[in-house]
Scaffold this motif. Structure first.
Motif, PDB file in Angstrom:
ATOM      1  N   LEU A 301       0.875  -1.151  -0.051  1.00  0.00           N
ATOM      2  CA  LEU A 301      -0.035   0.247  -0.112  1.00  0.00           C
ATOM      3  C   LEU A 301       0.719   1.161  -0.082  1.00  0.00           C
ATOM      4  O   LEU A 301       1.851   1.402   0.731  1.00  0.00           O
ATOM      5  N   VAL A 302       0.607   2.077  -0.921  1.00  0.00           N
ATOM      6  CA  VAL A 302       1.254   3.634  -0.828  1.00  0.00           C
ATOM      7  C   VAL A 302       0.601   4.336   0.005  1.00  0.00           C
ATOM      8  O   VAL A 302      -0.663   4.370   0.147  1.00  0.00           O
ATOM      9  N   HIS A 303       1.418   5.290   0.777  1.00  0.00           N
ATOM     10  CA  HIS A 303       0.971   6.221   1.949  1.00  0.00           C
ATOM     11  C   HIS A 303       1.880   7.393   1.804  1.00  0.00           C
ATOM     12  O   HIS A 303       2.983   7.343   1.794  1.00  0.00           O
ATOM     13  N   LEU A 304       1.131   8.448   1.175  1.00  0.00           N
ATOM     14  CA  LEU A 304       2.204   9.945   1.386  1.00  0.00           C
ATOM     15  C   LEU A 304       1.955  10.602   2.498  1.00  0.00           C
ATOM     16  O   LEU A 304       0.844  10.758   3.292  1.00  0.00           O
ATOM     17  N   LYS A 305       2.861  11.012   3.072  1.00  0.00           N
ATOM     18  CA  LYS A 305       3.021  11.939   4.362  1.00  0.00           C
ATOM     19  C   LYS A 305       4.185  12.896   4.372  1.00  0.00           C
ATOM     20  O   LYS A 305       5.163  12.540   3.489  1.00  0.00           O
TER      21      LYS A 305
END
Length: 305
Positions: A301-305
């Motif tokens: 899963l890709v998660h941007l932060k």
């Protein structure tokens, strides 16, 4: 005629408060990333689908062009009326405006080129899909804008050499292609289910997970799967200015498309070369494995932060 896609309608839910947006957004990004990524501003995605309700209040500001490849409405190329709501839903996931009502897309200031290949019966032809991809590659906006991404929340079970060659051509031109993995999964990661063009290695193939991070039972599993994203009960724009929850890998793919629109602006800020390899490397750096076989979750899963 080859069946490319079928929508999976669930229940209708009308919203008036943007804070009640679909929870899937929080699964893939921290909204603070919008500042540095300019919410996807100046990035254009070609959405090749069933058309779009282009006057929907959450979409009308972000539609930059349209073309109809079907025989709906007597084949009028300027009429992309969406009769099944699928393309409208996909479009909202990518780029619903941040306008203080309704929902908000992953990249709410990015633009959409709406290319209709799925007709009012929910089916489309491979040759129209090929024409739409070529059209997207050659399209220029009113200020000579070009597309950066193609979203393909559709597919067929048959390999097409012409389609594959067109996909390669688009990739070589620098276009990033994102596709749904398909909804023919049986919950068994040891069996392969293939949908084209998603299965082609030149395409970023996206599978579905639920909000708990578990691969969806229906999501196709295969060795070429790249990433997963939320695909169950995803809330987005629909017909008659409404908002609907739909389920399917068709809903997972545009989450990654929106992430890529943000990523392209982040890469620009870092003066990095913008191509499929730099984008893919970026996605890998922001992805997290969920503990399932690669056939079911790809790189996670890709998660941007």
């Amino acid at each position: 005629m080859v069946n490319l896609i079928r929508a999976s309608p669930v229940k209708v839910k009308i919203l008036n408060n943007p804070e009640t947006n679909n929870k899937s957004l929080d699964l893939i990004l921290d909204k603070s990333i919008w500042k540095d990524s300019n919410r996807g501003k100046d990035i254009i995605t070609a959405v090749i689908d069933s058309g779009c309700a282009i006057h929907h209040p959450d979409l009308k500001e972000n539609i930059i062009g349209v073309y109809n490849f079907t025989m709906d409405n007597h084949g009028n190329p300027n009429d992309v009326t969406d009769y099944i709501g699928h393309g409208t839903h996909v479009s909202g996931i990518i780029a619903a405006s941040y306008n203080k009502f309704g929902i908000v897309g992953v990249a709410p200031e990015s633009k959409l080129l709406i290319l209709k290949v799925i007709d009012q019966n929910g089916v489309g032809k491979y040759d129209n899909l090929v024409k739409a991809i070529e059209y997207a590659m050659n399209w220029k906006g009113p200020n000579d804008e070009r597309i950066s991404i193609i979203n393909l929340s559709l597919g067929g079970v048959h390999h097409s050499e012409e389609l594959h060659e067109t996909i390669k051509k688009a990739r070589n031109q620098g276009v990033v292609l994102v596709s749904a993995s398909g909804n023919e999964g049986d919950g068994d990661y040891t069996t392969d289910e293939k949908l084209f063009p998603g299965y082609y290695k030149e395409v970023i193939q996206v599978g579905s997970i639920n909000l708990e991070g578990v691969p969806s039972y229906f999501s196709n599993s295969n060795l070429n799967l790249d990433f997963v994203a939320p695909g169950e009960k995803v809330l987005s724009t629909h017909l008659d200015d409404k908002y609907v929850e739909l389920t399917g890998t068709s809903m997972a793919a545009p989450h990654i498309t929106g992430i890529i629109a943000l990523a392209l602006n982040l890469l620009k800020r870092e003066n990095k070369e913008l191509n499929l390899f730099s984008v893919y490397e970026f996605l890998l750096s922001k992805s997290k494995r969920l503990g399932f076989p690669s056939n079911q979750e790809g790189n996670g899963l890709v998660h941007l932060k």
